[in-house]
Enzyme design. Structure first.
Site, PDB file in Angstrom:
ATOM      1  N   THR A   1      18.571  -0.701 -63.393  1.00  0.00           N
ATOM      2  CA  THR A   1      17.361  -1.502 -63.255  1.00  0.00           C
ATOM      3  C   THR A   1      16.254  -0.661 -62.651  1.00  0.00           C
ATOM      4  O   THR A   1      16.516   0.311 -61.924  1.00  0.00           O
ATOM      5  CB  THR A   1      17.606  -2.743 -62.375  1.00  0.00           C
ATOM      6  OG1 THR A   1      16.432  -3.552 -62.346  1.00  0.00           O
ATOM      7  CG2 THR A   1      17.964  -2.340 -60.953  1.00  0.00           C
TER       8      THR A   1
ATOM      9  N   LYS B   1      15.940  -6.694 -57.768  1.00  0.00           N
ATOM     10  CA  LYS B   1      17.252  -6.953 -58.352  1.00  0.00           C
ATOM     11  C   LYS B   1      18.309  -6.068 -57.704  1.00  0.00           C
ATOM     12  O   LYS B   1      19.437  -6.506 -57.471  1.00  0.00           O
ATOM     13  CB  LYS B   1      17.227  -6.721 -59.859  1.00  0.00           C
ATOM     14  CG  LYS B   1      18.579  -6.968 -60.527  1.00  0.00           C
ATOM     15  CD  LYS B   1      18.543  -6.755 -62.026  1.00  0.00           C
ATOM     16  CE  LYS B   1      17.872  -7.904 -62.732  1.00  0.00           C
ATOM     17  NZ  LYS B   1      18.047  -7.826 -64.206  1.00  0.00           N
TER      18      LYS B   1
ATOM     19  N   ASP C   1      22.546  -8.710 -67.801  1.00  0.00           N
ATOM     20  CA  ASP C   1      21.540  -9.336 -68.654  1.00  0.00           C
ATOM     21  C   ASP C   1      21.749 -10.833 -68.537  1.00  0.00           C
ATOM     22  O   ASP C   1      22.893 -11.312 -68.566  1.00  0.00           O
ATOM     23  CB  ASP C   1      21.679  -8.881 -70.104  1.00  0.00           C
ATOM     24  CG  ASP C   1      20.434  -9.221 -70.914  1.00  0.00           C
ATOM     25  OD1 ASP C   1      19.338  -8.789 -70.513  1.00  0.00           O
ATOM     26  OD2 ASP C   1      20.548  -9.913 -71.942  1.00  0.00           O
TER      27      ASP C   1
ATOM     28  N   PHE D   1      12.523 -17.179 -59.198  1.00  0.00           N
ATOM     29  CA  PHE D   1      11.607 -16.663 -60.215  1.00  0.00           C
ATOM     30  C   PHE D   1      12.026 -17.240 -61.561  1.00  0.00           C
ATOM     31  O   PHE D   1      12.996 -17.982 -61.668  1.00  0.00           O
ATOM     32  CB  PHE D   1      11.651 -15.124 -60.255  1.00  0.00           C
ATOM     33  CG  PHE D   1      13.026 -14.561 -60.471  1.00  0.00           C
ATOM     34  CD1 PHE D   1      13.494 -14.288 -61.748  1.00  0.00           C
ATOM     35  CD2 PHE D   1      13.868 -14.306 -59.396  1.00  0.00           C
ATOM     36  CE1 PHE D   1      14.766 -13.784 -61.955  1.00  0.00           C
ATOM     37  CE2 PHE D   1      15.143 -13.794 -59.592  1.00  0.00           C
ATOM     38  CZ  PHE D   1      15.590 -13.537 -60.874  1.00  0.00           C
ATOM     39  N   GLY D   2      11.286 -16.899 -62.606  1.00  0.00           N
ATOM     40  CA  GLY D   2      11.645 -17.359 -63.939  1.00  0.00           C
ATOM     41  C   GLY D   2      11.612 -18.872 -64.048  1.00  0.00           C
ATOM     42  O   GLY D   2      10.641 -19.530 -63.668  1.00  0.00           O
TER      43      GLY D   2
ATOM     44  N   HIS E   1      24.868 -17.746 -61.541  1.00  0.00           N
ATOM     45  CA  HIS E   1      25.497 -17.105 -62.686  1.00  0.00           C
ATOM     46  C   HIS E   1      25.695 -15.616 -62.442  1.00  0.00           C
ATOM     47  O   HIS E   1      26.740 -15.059 -62.797  1.00  0.00           O
ATOM     48  CB  HIS E   1      24.647 -17.326 -63.933  1.00  0.00           C
ATOM     49  CG  HIS E   1      23.195 -16.990 -63.760  1.00  0.00           C
ATOM     50  ND1 HIS E   1      22.417 -17.524 -62.761  1.00  0.00           N
ATOM     51  CD2 HIS E   1      22.367 -16.157 -64.459  1.00  0.00           C
ATOM     52  CE1 HIS E   1      21.184 -17.049 -62.851  1.00  0.00           C
ATOM     53  NE2 HIS E   1      21.127 -16.211 -63.868  1.00  0.00           N
TER      54      HIS E   1
END
Length: 252
Positions: A7, A12, A74, A193-194, A235
Site C-alpha cells: 500500500t 492503511k 482488496d 471512510f468510504g 471484514h
C-alpha cells in the site's frame, strides 16, 4: 523479519499493523511492517475481477520486486439487490477514485426505492500473503546484483541504469472476511471512510446506540463506531485474522 504491506496509504499500514500486532497477537518484536510506498514501489494496475485476484496481484508485485513476504488486501461493498455491486469498483463507483461523497450519493440514488428490509449488504475483504523464493535467487535485469530493497544503478560501463530484481514465488495464501449489514437512507457518523456512514453492521457493540438527532437509540453505523469497535467485527480484521497462521509460520 520484514513484511511489506502493499500500500501507499500510511493510514492503511497503521490499521493493518494494529490488527496484526495488537488485536491478533502477532509478535511485534519479530515482525517489522513496511509499506510499498516507503520503498518507492509503483502501484500495480488492478486487473483482477475478484477481490482475491486483486489482493494476490498486489502482493505478488511487491514480493517479486523485493524478495520479502508481502501482505495485500482488496475490499469493497457488496449490495445484494444490486447484484453484488459496487464490488471491486467500490472506490470508484461514481467515476473518480476515492470520492466518498459522490460514491455514497450515487449508491443512495440507485437504491432509493428499495424497502429497508431489502437493503442488505456486506463489506468483503480479501487478504493475501505472498512469500518469495529467495533461496533460488533473483533474475536481475542489467546483469548486476540487487538486494531487492536497494535498487542498484551501477552499470558495467559506469553509467547509471535502474536495475530490478525478480524473485520467483514460493507460496501464496489468500483469505476472505465479511462484515454483513444493511444500507440506511442517510449518512451518520464522523469516523471511518468510504461507505461507512451508510452501513449498519449486523454485529453491534454491547450497550452502544446512535445518539444522532432523530436517530437516538438506533444501531450504529460503521462511521459511529470507534476504531476498536469496528476492528473487532470488520471484514479486514476477519481476513487478516485468517491469514495469521500463515504469517506466524514464517517466524518458525
Amino acid at each position: 523479519m520484514q513484511i511489506v504491506v502493499a500500500t501507499h496509504n500510511e493510514g492503511k499500514l497503521v490499521e493493518i499493523r494494529r490488527i496484526l500486532e495488537e488485536d491478533l497477537g502477532v509478535d511485534a518484536e519479530n515482525i517489522e511492517l513496511v509499506s510499498a510506498g516507503s520503498l518507492h514501489l509503483p502501484d500495480p494496475v488492478e486487473t483482477g475481477v475478484t477481490f482475491q485476484e486483486n489482493a494476490l496481484l498486489k502482493a505478488r508485485a511487491v514480493a517479486i520486486r523485493t524478495g520479502l513476504p508481502a501482505v495485500a488486501d482488496d475490499s469493497g461493498l457488496i449490495v445484494d439487490v444490486m447484484g453484488n455491486a459496487p464490488g471491486i469498483l467500490s472506490a470508484r463507483w461514481a467515476g473518480a477514485h476515492g470520492h466518498d461523497k459522490a460514491n455514497n450519493a450515487l449508491l443512495l440514488a440507485q437504491i432509493g426505492d428499495i424497502p429497508d428490509d431489502k437493503r442488505t449488504a456486506r463489506f468483503r475483504c480479501a487478504a493475501a500473503l505472498v512469500v518469495p523464493d529467495t533461496e533460488a535467487g533473483a533474475d536481475v535485469t542489467g546483469g548486476v546484483a540487487a538486494d531487492g530493497i536497494t535498487v542498484h544503478t551501477t552499470a558495467a560501463d559506469g553509467s547509471t541504469a535502474p536495475v530490478h530484481a525478480r524473485y520467483a514465488i514460493k507460496s501464496e495464501t489468500v483469505e476472505l472476511g465479511d462484515m454483513p449489514g444493511r444500507i440506511i437512507r442517510e449518512a451518520r457518523g464522523e469516523h471511518g471512510f468510504g461507505y461507512d456512514p451508510l452501513f449498519v453492521p449486523d454485529d453491534q457493540p454491547a450497550g452502544r446506540v446512535s445518539t444522532e438527532p432523530d436517530h437516538e437509540g438506533e444501531p450504529l453505523t460503521s462511521a459511529e463506531m470507534t476504531s476498536a469497535e469496528k476492528n473487532a467485527i470488520s471484514h479486514r480484521g476477519k481476513a487478516l485474522k485468517a491469514l495469521v497462521p500463515a504469517i506466524e509460520a514464517l517466524l518458525h
